[in-house]
Design a protein around this motif. Structure first.
Motif, short mmCIF file in Angstrom:
data_model
loop_
_atom_site.label_atom_id
_atom_site.label_comp_id
_atom_site.label_asym_id
_atom_site.label_seq_id
_atom_site.Cartn_x
_atom_site.Cartn_y
_atom_site.Cartn_z
N HIS A 82 -58.29 12.16 -17.60
CA HIS A 82 -59.11 13.31 -17.28
C HIS A 82 -59.45 14.10 -18.55
CE1 HIS A 82 -59.37 13.39 -12.90
NE2 HIS A 82 -58.11 12.96 -12.85
N TRP A 84 -59.59 12.87 -21.61
CA TRP A 84 -60.56 12.09 -22.37
C TRP A 84 -61.95 12.20 -21.79
CZ3 TRP A 84 -60.72 10.51 -27.03
CH2 TRP A 84 -59.56 10.14 -27.71
N ARG A 85 -62.03 12.18 -20.46
CA ARG A 85 -63.33 12.31 -19.80
C ARG A 85 -63.97 13.65 -20.16
NH1 ARG A 85 -65.12 14.06 -14.09
NH2 ARG A 85 -67.37 13.88 -14.35
N SER A 86 -63.17 14.72 -20.20
CA SER A 86 -63.69 16.04 -20.52
C SER A 86 -64.11 16.13 -21.98
CB SER A 86 -62.62 17.11 -20.21
OG SER A 86 -62.29 17.11 -18.84
N VAL A 88 -65.09 13.63 -23.94
CA VAL A 88 -66.30 12.83 -24.12
C VAL A 88 -67.50 13.56 -23.50
CG1 VAL A 88 -67.45 10.67 -23.49
CG2 VAL A 88 -65.07 10.65 -24.26
N GLY A 89 -67.31 14.13 -22.31
CA GLY A 89 -68.38 14.87 -21.65
C GLY A 89 -68.82 16.08 -22.45
N PHE A 170 -72.40 9.19 -25.61
CA PHE A 170 -71.28 9.94 -25.04
C PHE A 170 -71.40 10.04 -23.52
CE2 PHE A 170 -70.76 11.84 -29.39
CZ PHE A 170 -69.43 11.44 -29.57
N MET A 171 -72.61 10.24 -23.01
CA MET A 171 -72.82 10.31 -21.56
C MET A 171 -72.45 8.99 -20.90
SD MET A 171 -76.41 12.42 -21.26
CE MET A 171 -76.56 14.11 -21.88
N SER A 174 -68.80 8.80 -20.68
CA SER A 174 -68.33 9.62 -19.57
C SER A 174 -68.52 8.89 -18.24
CB SER A 174 -69.09 10.95 -19.56
OG SER A 174 -68.63 11.77 -18.51
N LEU A 177 -65.76 6.35 -17.89
CA LEU A 177 -64.48 6.98 -17.58
C LEU A 177 -64.43 7.44 -16.13
CD1 LEU A 177 -63.99 9.02 -20.88
CD2 LEU A 177 -62.52 7.17 -20.05
N VAL A 178 -65.55 7.98 -15.65
CA VAL A 178 -65.62 8.39 -14.24
C VAL A 178 -65.46 7.16 -13.34
CG1 VAL A 178 -67.15 9.28 -12.44
CG2 VAL A 178 -66.99 10.46 -14.62
N MET A 194 -62.44 18.58 -14.37
CA MET A 194 -63.38 18.58 -15.49
C MET A 194 -63.79 20.01 -15.85
SD MET A 194 -67.23 17.00 -15.78
CE MET A 194 -67.86 18.34 -14.75
#
Length: 309
Positions: A82, A84-86, A88-89, A170-171, A174, A177-178, A194
């Motif tokens: 989570h 990492w997802r944030s 990257v987002g 980057f998107m 994301s 990762l999602v 997030m």
């Protein structure tokens, strides 16, 4: 616990796929309006600070939902993913907000259409998903569309032109990762976590470029958070009502929407090559989405057949 829902009223009689298409179009319009508001706010504030306020106000709009349902839904076995997802987002947000403050809006949006292309490459390289010749061909065609827009050798390639493409990378990260998180995590928890991570995370770099916004710009920032929240809700709801391959084509309405809005707001007119390149990218991305949907249906049918034997 159920995710927030949009109230449709009388349009509930409309078929689910049509509702999904309408909501995706609404999301495209919302994101286009958000881009215009970001450009207005950037007259006073750095894009990084605008990103913080976007997250801050979006979190305020989500908090009542959080308080209503409680914190139990936030439990997760994958906190690291989570985070990492944030990260990257947030990196995608910084790059995107910067790109739309230094490039013509239609050009930035067209170049950002490459997200599904990078996601396809990432799914192969990172998630080790099987990607056939057709999807690779569509991906290559999409990147040809990028070349059409940039026209290397005919116009000067500036670092600014790379920003929406970097944002797309980057998107796409994301998105992957999602996709990984969604195998084990609740959708509601993913959205809440997030927002809870990205708001304080975006505050840290924002402090280094901090300027107190004027009241008019503060109004723009509030609207950015509100419009972003509505657009994301519409986007999410559209995917629950219809197959992604059916609604994704309507996401590309962002280009005509932003072209019209940018013309009236800033006098910007996209050139012919931007339209041609965007068309190539959009067509390839739509084909990839439809191909993925077809393969998913075939896998589901095959699994059902095996279960019956």
């Amino acid at each position: 616990m159920s995710p927030p829902s949009l109230s449709f009223g009388r349009i509930g009689a409309i078929s689910a796929p049509v509702q999904g298409a309408l909501l995706m179009t609404l999301a495209a319009l919302g994101f286009s309006i958000m881009n215009i508001l970001i450009r207005y706010a950037a007259v006073e504030l750095h894009p990084i600070q605008i990103a913080f306020f976007r997250n801050f106000f979006a979190l305020l709009f989500v908090l009542p939902w959080l308080f209503r349902h409680g914190f139990a839904g936030l439990k997760t076995k994958r906190p690291g993913l989570h985070i990492w997802r944030s990260v990257v987002g947030l990196s995608a947000m910084f790059c995107w907000f910067t790109s739309i403050t230094i490039l013509p809006l239609a050009e930035a949006v067209a170049l950002n259409f490459t997200v599904p292309l990078f996601a396809t490459a990432g799914a192969f390289l990172i998630l080790h998903e099987a990607v056939g010749v057709r999807r690779w061909s569509a991906t290559i065609a999409g990147f040809i569309g990028v070349v059409v827009i940039m026209r290397p050798g005919f116009v000067e390639i500036t670092p600014a032109m790379a920003m929406p493409v970097i944002a797309a990378v980057f998107m796409a990260g994301s998105v992957l990762l999602v996709k990984t998180l969604s195998r084990t995590e609740d959708t509601v928890a993913m959205v809440l976590i997030m927002n809870l991570i990205m708001t304080p995370l975006s505050l840290v770099p924002a402090l280094f470029v901090w300027e107190w916004p004027s009241w008019p710009v503060l109004g723009y920032l509030l609207l950015i958070g509100l419009v972003a929240t509505i657009a994301h809700l519409a986007l999410t709801k559209s995917y629950t009502l219809a197959d992604a391959s059916a609604v994704i084509p309507f996401d590309y309405a962002r280009l005509p929407f932003v072209a019209v809005l940018a013309y009236f707001a800033f006098g910007e007119l996209p050139d012919l090559w931007t339209w041609v390149g965007a068309g190539i990218i959009a067509a390839s991305a739509i084909y990839i989405a439809q191909r993925e949907a077809k393969l998913a249906r075939e896998r589901t049918a095959a699994e059902a057949a095996r279960a019956q034997t």
